[in-house]
Design an enzyme around this catalytic site. Sequence first.
Site, PDB file in Angstrom:
ATOM      1  N   GLU A 194      -6.623   4.126  -5.973  1.00 54.02           N
ATOM      2  CA  GLU A 194      -7.938   4.305  -5.361  1.00 54.02           C
ATOM      3  C   GLU A 194      -8.514   5.618  -5.880  1.00 54.02           C
ATOM      4  O   GLU A 194      -7.987   6.682  -5.593  1.00 54.02           O
ATOM      5  CB  GLU A 194      -7.799   4.341  -3.835  1.00 54.02           C
ATOM      6  CG  GLU A 194      -9.118   4.503  -3.114  1.00 54.02           C
ATOM      7  CD  GLU A 194      -8.942   4.743  -1.626  1.00 54.02           C
ATOM      8  OE1 GLU A 194      -9.847   4.363  -0.865  1.00 54.02           O
ATOM      9  OE2 GLU A 194      -7.906   5.309  -1.223  1.00 54.02           O
ATOM     10  N   ASP A 224       0.846  -1.188   0.000  1.00 57.93           N
ATOM     11  CA  ASP A 224       0.000   0.000   0.000  1.00 57.93           C
ATOM     12  C   ASP A 224       0.882   1.239   0.000  1.00 57.93           C
ATOM     13  O   ASP A 224       1.879   1.298   0.730  1.00 57.93           O
ATOM     14  CB  ASP A 224      -0.894   0.004   1.236  1.00 57.93           C
ATOM     15  CG  ASP A 224      -2.332   0.368   0.925  1.00 57.93           C
ATOM     16  OD1 ASP A 224      -2.535   1.440   0.320  1.00 57.93           O
ATOM     17  OD2 ASP A 224      -3.230  -0.413   1.265  1.00 57.93           O
ATOM     18  N   HIS A 244     -10.882  -3.515   2.694  1.00 62.32           N
ATOM     19  CA  HIS A 244     -10.760  -3.154   4.105  1.00 62.32           C
ATOM     20  C   HIS A 244     -11.638  -1.980   4.502  1.00 62.32           C
ATOM     21  O   HIS A 244     -11.791  -1.702   5.695  1.00 62.32           O
ATOM     22  CB  HIS A 244      -9.302  -2.815   4.420  1.00 62.32           C
ATOM     23  CG  HIS A 244      -8.815  -1.615   3.653  1.00 62.32           C
ATOM     24  ND1 HIS A 244      -8.640  -1.625   2.291  1.00 62.32           N
ATOM     25  CD2 HIS A 244      -8.484  -0.370   4.053  1.00 62.32           C
ATOM     26  CE1 HIS A 244      -8.226  -0.445   1.892  1.00 62.32           C
ATOM     27  NE2 HIS A 244      -8.109   0.337   2.943  1.00 62.32           N
ATOM     28  N   ASP A 245     -12.215  -1.278   3.524  1.00 68.79           N
ATOM     29  CA  ASP A 245     -13.068  -0.118   3.797  1.00 68.79           C
ATOM     30  C   ASP A 245     -14.553  -0.430   3.618  1.00 68.79           C
ATOM     31  O   ASP A 245     -15.377   0.492   3.674  1.00 68.79           O
ATOM     32  CB  ASP A 245     -12.704   1.043   2.867  1.00 68.79           C
ATOM     33  CG  ASP A 245     -11.423   1.742   3.275  1.00 68.79           C
ATOM     34  OD1 ASP A 245     -11.066   1.686   4.467  1.00 68.79           O
ATOM     35  OD2 ASP A 245     -10.773   2.351   2.398  1.00 68.79           O
ATOM     36  N   ASP A 261      -3.113   4.758  -2.391  1.00 69.95           N
ATOM     37  CA  ASP A 261      -4.204   5.301  -1.581  1.00 69.95           C
ATOM     38  C   ASP A 261      -4.605   6.688  -2.084  1.00 69.95           C
ATOM     39  O   ASP A 261      -3.751   7.501  -2.455  1.00 69.95           O
ATOM     40  CB  ASP A 261      -3.722   5.385  -0.128  1.00 69.95           C
ATOM     41  CG  ASP A 261      -4.823   5.713   0.848  1.00 69.95           C
ATOM     42  OD1 ASP A 261      -5.840   4.994   0.870  1.00 69.95           O
ATOM     43  OD2 ASP A 261      -4.662   6.679   1.613  1.00 69.95           O
TER      44      ASP A 261
END
Length: 574
Positions: free
Chosen positions: A261, A97, A339-340, A204
């Site tokens: 993202e 990440d 994960h979100d 991210d």
Amino acid sequence: MTPWWKNATIYQIYPASYKDSNDDGIGDLPGIISKLDYIKSLGVNAIWVCPMYDSPQHDMGYDVSNYEDLYAPYGTVADVEALIAGCHARGLRILLDLVINHTSSEHAWFKESRASKTAAKRDWYIWRPARYDADGTRRPPNNWRSFFGGSAWEWDAASEEYYLHLFAVQQPDLNWENGDTRKALYESAMEFWLRKGIDGFRVDTVNMYSKEQSFRDADILDPVNEWQPAASLVCNGPRIHEFMREMGAILGKYDAVAVGELPNTPEIADVLGYVSEKEKKLSMVFQFDIVDIGFGPDLRFNTAPRNWTLPDLRRRVRCTQRLMDGTTDGWSTAFLENHDQARSVSRWGSEASPELWARSAKMLAMLVASLSGTLYVYQGQEIGMVNAPADWDVSEYKDVDSINYYSFVREKSGNDPVALDAAKRSLDHLARDHSRLPMQWDGSPNAGFAGETAKPWMRVHDNYPTLNVERQTLDQTSVLSFWRDLLRVRRENPRVFAEGVFVDSDPLNESVFVFEKRSETQKLFVALNFMDEVQAVDLKEKLDQPFQTLLGNCDEEPLDALLPYEGRIYLVEV
């Protein structure tokens, strides 16, 4: 030659919740390494590991205090090197990440930046003076709302200015307008790890690095609140593609893949600006059309559970598939969980009975694996993990977003029990916490995530004795076995699964989702019942040529009806 990642399945790992190797209650890198053979057995091509960098963990590692070191409970840099070697030895690739919109407020760069207005790194972050009302009341520089609620600005009493934080107070935004900041980021956060042999990054908040530099007030979209959504001013800013080209040059030097993202970017032309092959920026992006369904219009949790319709879901699927329709040189992804997000079975499937749970988990697997783009599977999705039970107390929620929202409702409502009950029900349905419950490996105490005497950092789901990897490995009809078969079939037919052109045959149907995928030589017909009742469907006309049933989640195959949550995938050679 088709890049490896276009026909790949990538398995996402949340380190804290995957496997605890030393019984301190927190997952770690040695734990991940111990499960690499299991991961390989799924039939995936790569793993993506969520942030494992040194961090005070205000946002579970998305607040990085040192890009070149690890959060101690997760392990050491040597453990990362061992993980890279372990993946490559098994033919797996590894993505890390990349969190570079902001750092932790405990990063050395920010500590120097806030030391004084004349500090050498003052301009590495975004500082602005206060505004004052006529009566002298101090106000933030503008009305922007943090994505986690409240003002996006925090007053720093020592240096007497506000700093911008689009997320938590402890996550100050970096100033990408400063070339020295960018160079330091590229070296510390990217090249440090690329030189160690990783194969790429999940990037991210990739479209937030360039902000609109006037820092004007956002339009009033939520009159009830003082702080307003500011996505139009902080996403896809004026210099973003300049920054993307700089990053693309670094990625190209290492032949590395990057998936960005990309929220708040609804227009296909804007998405293509990031992933057009000729632009040499990102390999692909995460679009959030599907997973954002049912969210509140202004606040994510300001909604009711299952506030969605199948025609809306179908429309959102079409939007994510347009990049792969053969008319662009762009690429995207297919995913239902990360994960979100809350668990997909709890959002779109059924937990009414063990039979419907398993059937709906398989049906949703067929949906996402039949879509074009690079497929992403989140840990636990392969065994059909579900949301935390609704009877758990709200104190079980650990995520900053969940805590902030519940506190916001309590304050705004004056502790009204009706409002708080509605907030809890919304969190039970959509909270990020659900994806962060420990992985359920077996039926032993703590689900095999940690030893019997450990106390996991998050409570293990109550259903772990019956829903776990070990149990499903022994059952050829399990959700896990189905996923393995599904990924094998997808690998064997890449041109029609990962690269085929999507066609929705009945976009207004409110119960059954039937769609086609087309390549030059094959067609897929995918039929999915999203209801808990038998639904009539006419597949005879569509299957007028010799066909093969690739997969289904029920034994019988009448062409005029689908059982509750039944799904089928047919292949036709053309």
